[in-house]
Design a protein around this motif. Structure first.
Motif, PDB file in Angstrom:
ATOM      1  N   GLU A  36       0.827  -1.210   0.000  1.00  0.00           N
ATOM      2  CA  GLU A  36       0.000   0.000   0.000  1.00  0.00           C
ATOM      3  C   GLU A  36       0.866   1.268   0.000  1.00  0.00           C
ATOM      4  O   GLU A  36       0.540   2.262  -0.661  1.00  0.00           O
ATOM      5  CB  GLU A  36      -0.944  -0.045   1.210  1.00  0.00           C
ATOM      6  N   ALA A  37       1.994   1.225   0.685  1.00  0.00           N
ATOM      7  CA  ALA A  37       2.874   2.407   0.774  1.00  0.00           C
ATOM      8  C   ALA A  37       3.372   2.817  -0.613  1.00  0.00           C
ATOM      9  O   ALA A  37       3.498   4.000  -0.915  1.00  0.00           O
ATOM     10  CB  ALA A  37       4.055   2.110   1.691  1.00  0.00           C
ATOM     11  N   ARG A  39       1.818   1.997  -3.551  1.00  0.00           N
ATOM     12  CA  ARG A  39       0.680   2.399  -4.383  1.00  0.00           C
ATOM     13  C   ARG A  39       0.224   3.825  -4.076  1.00  0.00           C
ATOM     14  O   ARG A  39      -0.056   4.608  -4.988  1.00  0.00           O
ATOM     15  CB  ARG A  39      -0.499   1.442  -4.167  1.00  0.00           C
ATOM     16  N   SER A  40       0.155   4.149  -2.801  1.00  0.00           N
ATOM     17  CA  SER A  40      -0.323   5.497  -2.463  1.00  0.00           C
ATOM     18  C   SER A  40       0.724   6.547  -2.847  1.00  0.00           C
ATOM     19  O   SER A  40       0.379   7.633  -3.311  1.00  0.00           O
ATOM     20  CB  SER A  40      -0.696   5.589  -0.983  1.00  0.00           C
ATOM     21  N   HIS A  41       1.987   6.202  -2.702  1.00  0.00           N
ATOM     22  CA  HIS A  41       3.056   7.130  -3.095  1.00  0.00           C
ATOM     23  C   HIS A  41       2.982   7.418  -4.594  1.00  0.00           C
ATOM     24  O   HIS A  41       3.044   8.564  -5.026  1.00  0.00           O
ATOM     25  CB  HIS A  41       4.414   6.510  -2.744  1.00  0.00           C
ATOM     26  N   ALA A  43       0.355   6.990  -6.570  1.00  0.00           N
ATOM     27  CA  ALA A  43      -0.908   7.674  -6.887  1.00  0.00           C
ATOM     28  C   ALA A  43      -0.788   9.169  -6.579  1.00  0.00           C
ATOM     29  O   ALA A  43      -1.238  10.023  -7.359  1.00  0.00           O
ATOM     30  CB  ALA A  43      -2.056   7.050  -6.102  1.00  0.00           C
ATOM     31  N   ARG A  44      -0.153   9.480  -5.450  1.00  0.00           N
ATOM     32  CA  ARG A  44       0.004  10.882  -5.049  1.00  0.00           C
ATOM     33  C   ARG A  44       0.921  11.605  -6.038  1.00  0.00           C
ATOM     34  O   ARG A  44       0.627  12.718  -6.495  1.00  0.00           O
ATOM     35  CB  ARG A  44       0.578  10.916  -3.632  1.00  0.00           C
ATOM     36  N   SER A  47      -0.940  12.348  -9.302  1.00  0.00           N
ATOM     37  CA  SER A  47      -1.808  13.530  -9.371  1.00  0.00           C
ATOM     38  C   SER A  47      -0.982  14.805  -9.266  1.00  0.00           C
ATOM     39  O   SER A  47      -1.295  15.802  -9.912  1.00  0.00           O
ATOM     40  CB  SER A  47      -2.938  13.452  -8.337  1.00  0.00           C
TER      41      SER A  47
END
Ligand code: BES
Ligand code: MN
Ligand code: ZN
Length: 496
Positions: A36-37, A39-41, A43-44, A47
């Motif tokens: 998750e770390a 993927r969120s990195h 994704a951020r 954007s």
């Protein structure tokens, strides 16, 4: 050649260090298998940087602390459209171009849109291997990213690494064939004469290819005077090399590939202008492709009987050189008026084709040649010219071209064109009248040495060398034809 990255297959497990390569679809969507770390990195970052996941778009990120790798390289997949073979080659190539010198690299071969299969992983690896090729043996000072001081190690992380092992070995064998073809084309003619070329092919016996080398005297005894006439202006003697790969069970009729191997083309007495003549070290691109193909077939143990024949000569000019107007009698018995000594490739192929069909009675013959400048005028650098007496073979070649990206475009043959090479003093002449239909009259000439066997001629003058660099080829000599013909064999001519 600098050290290629070493490739290994591993399960989907986070590396403790190095560079992590991640595939991303629309809006930087990544595989659910990633922590998750990560993927969120991603994704951020997506954007923040307006990364849309467009095909081959890249985000090069510093990894957040504590997850293992130091760097995350995100590459766009264009997830909306299904990825074809060449798309995976481009992805692999693009990644290789970005991670040169990075040391330990882990490519997470999984994606939001579904897992990556064995064949796809192998294409990716092949693209990576092809992009990693360079020809810098003669550079005293290597550029930093070409230095072999730090060989990279690339781990391909996959849901099912075991399933991909065989595919990867096959793809690597084909990439080795491409590298051989590129090396032969890139090598200068002072180093690679007909004898040296033949010597390199003798080495293929280590891979299980039977190699036979015909000398000048043997060719003379066979009546190969068309080929020998081209060679007579050079102090370096010609060679005809016959390679055989017997991979089929039983003694099925072989498929045959014939290559033009003019190690240097000065034009002969009909000498070429100086500008750009250095490119004529690549006038053996057809022979190089045939050689690379034989290595590929042997390396992947293809279940096929295949013949590769290359006619190796230097088209040079000295006091003994062939003159315009000379008449030679080919092995087939056809007499030829040599009105332009720069139309030499067809003379070499005339005897090689005849010899091949006479001796081996092949299932088909495909010849490759950097035959005419006119094919570059017609098709540029993005398609090879295809000429054939057989619709099925043509269709199969065109289809193989579409999937591999080594594209071919069919050109016409016909009696109107054949008339243009009727001889004045002999049966035929080696050039048509003027510049009209230059590639077609060359093909008509070749067809005079083909009887009823299915045959295709690929004019690769625009694609074998000097074609624009792309994600998986940055080399002058492209190796064009190896993957095309390997694919043709895989799809239609192997016993199962
Ligand atoms: N090797 C050349 C063709 C060629 C040209 C290959 C440019 C790659 C790049 C071939 O032997 C040749 O000289 N062909 C002549 C034929 C002409 C004399 C009828 C040509 O294309 O000009
Ligand atoms: Mn020429
Ligand atoms: Zn030539």
């Amino acid at each position: 050649m600098p050290a290629l990255p070493s490739l290994s297959l591993v399960p989907l497990q986070m590396p403790r260090t190095g560079t992590l390569v991640v595939l991303a679809g629309a809006d930087a969507a990544t595989a659910a298998s990633l922590p998750e770390a990560v993927r969120s990195h991603v994704a951020r970052a997506g954007s923040a940087y307006k990364f849309k996941g467009k095909s081959l778009a890249v985000m090069d990120l510093l990894a957040p602390e504590g997850i293992g790798p130091d760097r995350i390289l995100v590459i766009g997949l264009d997830a909306d459209k299904p990825l074809a073979e060449e798309d995976w080659l481009k992805l692999g190539g693009a990644v290789a171009g970005r991670v040169k010198g990075a040391g330990a690299v882990t490519v997470w071969l999984d994606r939001a849109a579904g897992s990556v299969g064995a064949a796809e992983a192998a294409w990716f690896a092949q693209g990576l291997q092809m992009r990693s090729y360079s020809f810098d043996a003669y550079k005293s000072v290597k550029s930093e990213d070409e230095s072999d001081a730090q060989a990279d190690s690339v781990s391909l992380a996959l849901a099912d690494p075991e399933a991909a092992r065989g595919h990867l070995a096959t793809a690597a064998a084909v990439a080795d064939g491409v590298a051989l073809a590129r090396d032969l084309v890139n090598e200068p003619a002072n180093v690679l004469g007909p004898v040296e070329f033949a010597d390199r092919l003798t080495e293929l016996s280590k891979q299980g290819v039977e190699v036979e080398v015909l000398t000048e005297a043997e060719m003379r005894a066979l009546g190969m005077n068309a080929l020998l006439g081209v060679a007579q202006g050079s102090p370096r003697p010609p060679r005809l090399v016959v390679m055989r790969w017997n991979g089929a069970e039983g003694d099925a009729a072989p498929v045959a590939f014939i290559g033009k191997g003019v190690v240097f083309d000065t034009g002969g007495v009909s000498i070429k202008p100086a500008a750009g003549m250095e490119d004529m070290k690549g006038d053996m691109g057809g022979a190089a492709a045939v050689s690379g193909l034989m290595l590929a077939l042997a390396g992947r143990k293809a279940k096929v009987n295949a013949i590769g024949i290359v006619g190796l000569v230097e088209n040079a000019v000295d006091g003994n050189a062939q003159r315009p107007g000379d008449i030679v009698k080919a092995m087939s018995g056809t007499t030829i008026e040599v009105n332009n000594t720069d139309a030499e490739g067809r003379l070499v192929l005339a005897d090689a084709l005849w010899y091949c069909q006479d001796r081996f009675k092949p299932r088909f013959m495909i010849n490759l040649a950097t035959l005419t400048g006119a094919i570059i005028v017609a098709l540029g650098n993005h398609h090879a010219g295809l000429f054939s007496n057989d619709d099925e073979l043509s269709e199969r070649l065109a289809a193989a071209g579409r999937v591999t990206g080594e594209k071919v475009w069919r050109m016409p043959l016909g009696p109107e064109y054949d008339k243009l090479i009727e001889g004045k003093f002999a049966d035929i002449k080696n050039v048509g009248a003027g510049r009209a239909a230059g590639s077609i009259t060359a093909a008509q000439f070749l067809q005079r040495f083909v009887n009823t066997v299915a045959w295709a001629h690929l004019d690769i003058a625009g694609t074998a060398m000097g074609s624009p660099a792309n994600e998986y080829n940055q080399s002058w000599g492209s190796g064009f034809g190896v993957r095309l013909l390997d694919r043709l064999v895989t799809d239609h001519y192997e016993t199962r």
